[in-house]
Design an enzyme around this catalytic site. Structure first.
Site, PDB file in Angstrom:
ATOM      1  N   GLY A   1       0.812  -1.219   0.000  1.00 35.40           N
ATOM      2  CA  GLY A   1       0.000   0.000   0.000  1.00 35.40           C
ATOM      3  C   GLY A   1       0.842   1.265   0.000  1.00 35.40           C
TER       4      GLY A   1
ATOM      5  N   HIS B   1       4.912   2.797 -13.952  1.00 37.58           N
ATOM      6  CA  HIS B   1       4.416   1.603 -13.267  1.00 37.58           C
ATOM      7  C   HIS B   1       3.481   0.901 -14.250  1.00 37.58           C
ATOM      8  CE1 HIS B   1       2.628  -0.647  -9.719  1.00 37.58           C
ATOM      9  NE2 HIS B   1       1.810  -0.920 -10.715  1.00 37.58           N
TER      10      HIS B   1
ATOM     11  N   GLU C   1       6.732  -6.536  -7.739  1.00 40.55           N
ATOM     12  CA  GLU C   1       6.023  -7.425  -6.811  1.00 40.55           C
ATOM     13  C   GLU C   1       4.833  -8.068  -7.505  1.00 40.55           C
ATOM     14  OE1 GLU C   1       3.830  -5.856  -3.544  1.00 40.55           O
ATOM     15  OE2 GLU C   1       3.222  -4.044  -4.591  1.00 40.55           O
TER      16      GLU C   1
ATOM     17  N   ASN D   1       0.810  -9.042  -6.740  1.00 44.78           N
ATOM     18  CA  ASN D   1      -0.333  -8.924  -5.849  1.00 44.78           C
ATOM     19  C   ASN D   1      -1.246 -10.123  -6.064  1.00 44.78           C
ATOM     20  OD1 ASN D   1       0.266  -6.475  -4.502  1.00 44.78           O
ATOM     21  ND2 ASN D   1      -0.208  -5.389  -6.384  1.00 44.78           N
TER      22      ASN D   1
ATOM     23  N   ARG E   1      -4.329 -10.971  -5.411  1.00 40.48           N
ATOM     24  CA  ARG E   1      -5.739 -10.656  -5.109  1.00 40.48           C
ATOM     25  C   ARG E   1      -6.316  -9.857  -6.280  1.00 40.48           C
ATOM     26  NH1 ARG E   1      -4.738  -5.304  -4.681  1.00 40.48           N
ATOM     27  NH2 ARG E   1      -2.801  -4.754  -3.646  1.00 40.48           N
TER      28      ARG E   1
HETATM   29  P1  ADP Z   1       3.770  -1.385  -2.375  1.00 41.77           P
HETATM   30  O1  ADP Z   1       3.817  -2.870  -2.166  1.00 41.77           O
HETATM   31  O2  ADP Z   1       3.818  -0.625  -1.097  1.00 41.77           O
HETATM   32  O3  ADP Z   1       2.689  -0.951  -3.307  1.00 41.77           O
HETATM   33  P2  ADP Z   1       5.734  -1.325  -4.524  1.00 41.77           P
HETATM   34  O4  ADP Z   1       7.002  -2.076  -4.401  1.00 41.77           O
HETATM   35  O5  ADP Z   1       4.661  -1.943  -5.366  1.00 41.77           O
HETATM   36  O6  ADP Z   1       5.171  -1.024  -3.050  1.00 41.77           O
HETATM   37  O7  ADP Z   1       6.008   0.146  -5.047  1.00 41.77           O
HETATM   38  C1  ADP Z   1       5.032   1.151  -5.033  1.00 41.77           C
HETATM   39  C2  ADP Z   1       5.445   2.297  -5.927  1.00 41.77           C
HETATM   40  O8  ADP Z   1       6.714   2.845  -5.496  1.00 41.77           O
HETATM   41  C3  ADP Z   1       5.676   1.908  -7.383  1.00 41.77           C
HETATM   42  O9  ADP Z   1       4.482   1.920  -8.118  1.00 41.77           O
HETATM   43  C4  ADP Z   1       6.633   2.995  -7.826  1.00 41.77           C
HETATM   44  O10 ADP Z   1       5.951   4.207  -8.074  1.00 41.77           O
HETATM   45  C5  ADP Z   1       7.503   3.201  -6.605  1.00 41.77           C
HETATM   46  N1  ADP Z   1       8.693   2.331  -6.667  1.00 41.77           N
HETATM   47  C6  ADP Z   1       8.823   1.083  -6.182  1.00 41.77           C
HETATM   48  N2  ADP Z   1      10.051   0.579  -6.425  1.00 41.77           N
HETATM   49  C7  ADP Z   1      10.747   1.527  -7.076  1.00 41.77           C
HETATM   50  C8  ADP Z   1      12.089   1.639  -7.601  1.00 41.77           C
HETATM   51  N3  ADP Z   1      12.969   0.640  -7.485  1.00 41.77           N
HETATM   52  N4  ADP Z   1      12.431   2.782  -8.230  1.00 41.77           N
HETATM   53  C9  ADP Z   1      11.542   3.812  -8.343  1.00 41.77           C
HETATM   54  N5  ADP Z   1      10.279   3.774  -7.860  1.00 41.77           N
HETATM   55  C10 ADP Z   1       9.870   2.660  -7.238  1.00 41.77           C
END
Ligand code: ADP
Length: 451
Positions: free
Chosen positions: A164, A208, A288, A290, A292
């Site tokens: 989140g 993303h 990652e 998800n 769900r």
């Molecule tokens: P969560 O599980 O909290 O959603 P994520 O790993 O999916 O966390 O990352 C959430 C957001 O953070 C991504 O959509 C992106 O915008 C940013 N982010 C995550 N990893 C990176 C990275 N290595 N470099 C730049 N931005 C990142």
């Protein structure tokens, strides 16, 4: 097929799942907290059970009460929705132990993908590209320094059990690392019960991009294309679209193959999403998975015509996927705006209260998923998202025009919503050209929105 499904959630996703059950002729049981007794999802379910007082921890996270509600009402399956207990392997296991089908993947898969450091290792070993970073959780500051030095700053430190958008920190230089690591780790320990952290290279101008997958018990896996979720505020998605303006047909094929490989590697079953970051050179990296249904699934449903929630239920009941990869077509363009009860001009401060008026017009290619009506109360106990407006068009400009027209004619009163903010995003010149990355909100939505 199941006879009766309990929906272990609230708000728009509970309503969405109720609708899917009804189409499949399944009886429904809603659950609600004392704050939600008059909610829409309670009104439209066949039966409803109060599972506790307003705080989430006492109600929608109260797995013992929820499972008891399922047992008492004779539900043969539980759909967890998103958030709440949807990615809690203990809950999935407890359901199965009580002879109730958990509509989602098995507890083991939820646990293995819920540990993001482990998920990275699994995917890397399977040949799915991951963001360059630490092979494991970091043990101490010395090791963190070494890894960050090797990667080159900026780096991102992440909580292995985070989610989140929480438990993430961008580190620009070695001096910041020690304090940030300590802080983030203790925050993660408090929020997620585990303080393990890992490090990734920080990708500066990435998009993303995530791929929806569906898998059945026979091991068939399909992908339903990508969603671009780059428009984020503090790592929380605000607007999503498909197809991504940054993904070509050949890149879509590669992303789809990587997502299917990711799902097959863990013997995935049910709906899941494989999240990637995409750089400006067409290189993509797993971040990652998800395990769900996601908030933004309707974008893909509009594009492909596949009922993802319906498929989740069918697959969990042991049925085969409704289609093969060759039967999936991507038609036109779809955009979703997540409407929050919040003030976009004041740092998205929540705006709880009574929704005196709520009216979003329908029309061709317009879908509104909501859990509220005029007169509903937005409670400060829960997430402020009150609705999702999804618009389809033959191409991206048509989808944008339809979304603008829809949001402009929406009538809301009593609370603040993000509709004016979403209209500003839609009108932004960079957005209209499809030039978006994960920094869009901070870099392009300031005072100077020109370009
Ligand atoms: P969560 O599980 O909290 O959603 P994520 O790993 O999916 O966390 O990352 C959430 C957001 O953070 C991504 O959509 C992106 O915008 C940013 N982010 C995550 N990893 C990176 C990275 N290595 N470099 C730049 N931005 C990142």
């Amino acid at each position: 097929m199941f006879e009766r499904v309990l929906i272990a959630n609230r708000g728009e996703i509970a309503c969405r799942i109720l609708q899917a059950c009804r189409e499949l002729k399944i009886k429904t049981v809603a659950i609600y907290s004392e704050a939600d007794a008059n909610s829409l999802h309670v009104q439209i379910a066949d039966q409803a059970v109060c599972i506790g007082p307003p705080p989430n921890a006492d109600s929608y996270l109260n797995s013992a009460n929820i499972i008891s509600a399922a047992v008492i009402t004779g539900a043969d399956a539980i759909h967890p929705g998103y958030g709440n207990l949807s990615e809690d392997p203990n809950f999935a296991e407890a359901c199965e132990a009580c002879g109730i089908v958990f509509i989602g993947p098995g507890a083991e898969v939820i646990a293995s993908m819920g540990d993001k450091a482990q998920a990275r290792r699994t995917m890397r070993d399977a040949g799915v590209p991951v963001v360059p970073g630490s092979a494991d959780g970091v043990r101490d500051l010395g090791e963190a320094r070494e890894i960050a030095e090797d990667l080159g700053y900026p780096v991102m430190i992440k909580a292995a059990r985070g989610g989140g958008g929480r438990g993430l920190r961008v580190i620009h230089n070695p001096e910041q690392l020690g304090a940030a690591l300590d802080q983030a780790s203790s925050e993660a320990r408090n929020a997620f019960g585990n303080g393990e952290m890992y490090i990734e290279r920080y990708l500066e101008n990435a998009r993303h991009v995530e791929v929806q997958v569906l898998a059945d018990r026979d091991g068939s896996v399909v992908h339903l294309g990508e969603r671009d979720c780059s428009i984020q505020y503090r790592h929380q998605k605000l607007l999503e679209e498909s197809p991504s303006p940054g993904v070509s047909r050949s890149l879509r094929r590669k992303l789809g193959e990587a997502a299917i490989r990711a799902a097959e590697t863990v013997d995935y079953c049910n709906a899941g999403t494989v999240e990637f970051l995409l750089d400006g050179k067409g290189r993509f990296y797993f971040i990652e998975m998800n395990t769900r249904i996601q908030v933004e699934h309707p974008v893909t449903e509009m594009l492909t015509g596949v009922d993802i929630v319906g498929e989740q239920i069918r697959v969990a009941a042991g049925e085969k996927l409704i289609c093969e990869q060759g039967q999936i077509w991507f038609n036109g363009h779809a955009i979703e705006c997540r409407i929050l009860a919040a003030d976009g001009d004041r740092d998205f401060a929540p705006s709880p209260g009574c929704i005196e008026e709520w009216e979003v017009p329908s029309g061709p290619g317009v879908r509104v998923d909501t859990g509220v009506t005029s007169g509903s109360e937005v409670s400060s106990y829960y997430d402020p998202m009150i609705a999702k407006v999804i618009c389809w068009g033959q191409d991206r400009p048509a989808a944008i025009a339809r979304m603008e027209a829809t949001l402009q004619s929406a009538k809301t009163a009593g609370i603040r919503t993000t509709i004016p903010y979403h209209l500003r995003i839609l009108g932004n010149a960079y957005f209209r050209r499809g030039e978006v990355d994960i920094h869009f909100i901070e870099r392009r939505m300031g005072l100077d929105e020109g370009g």
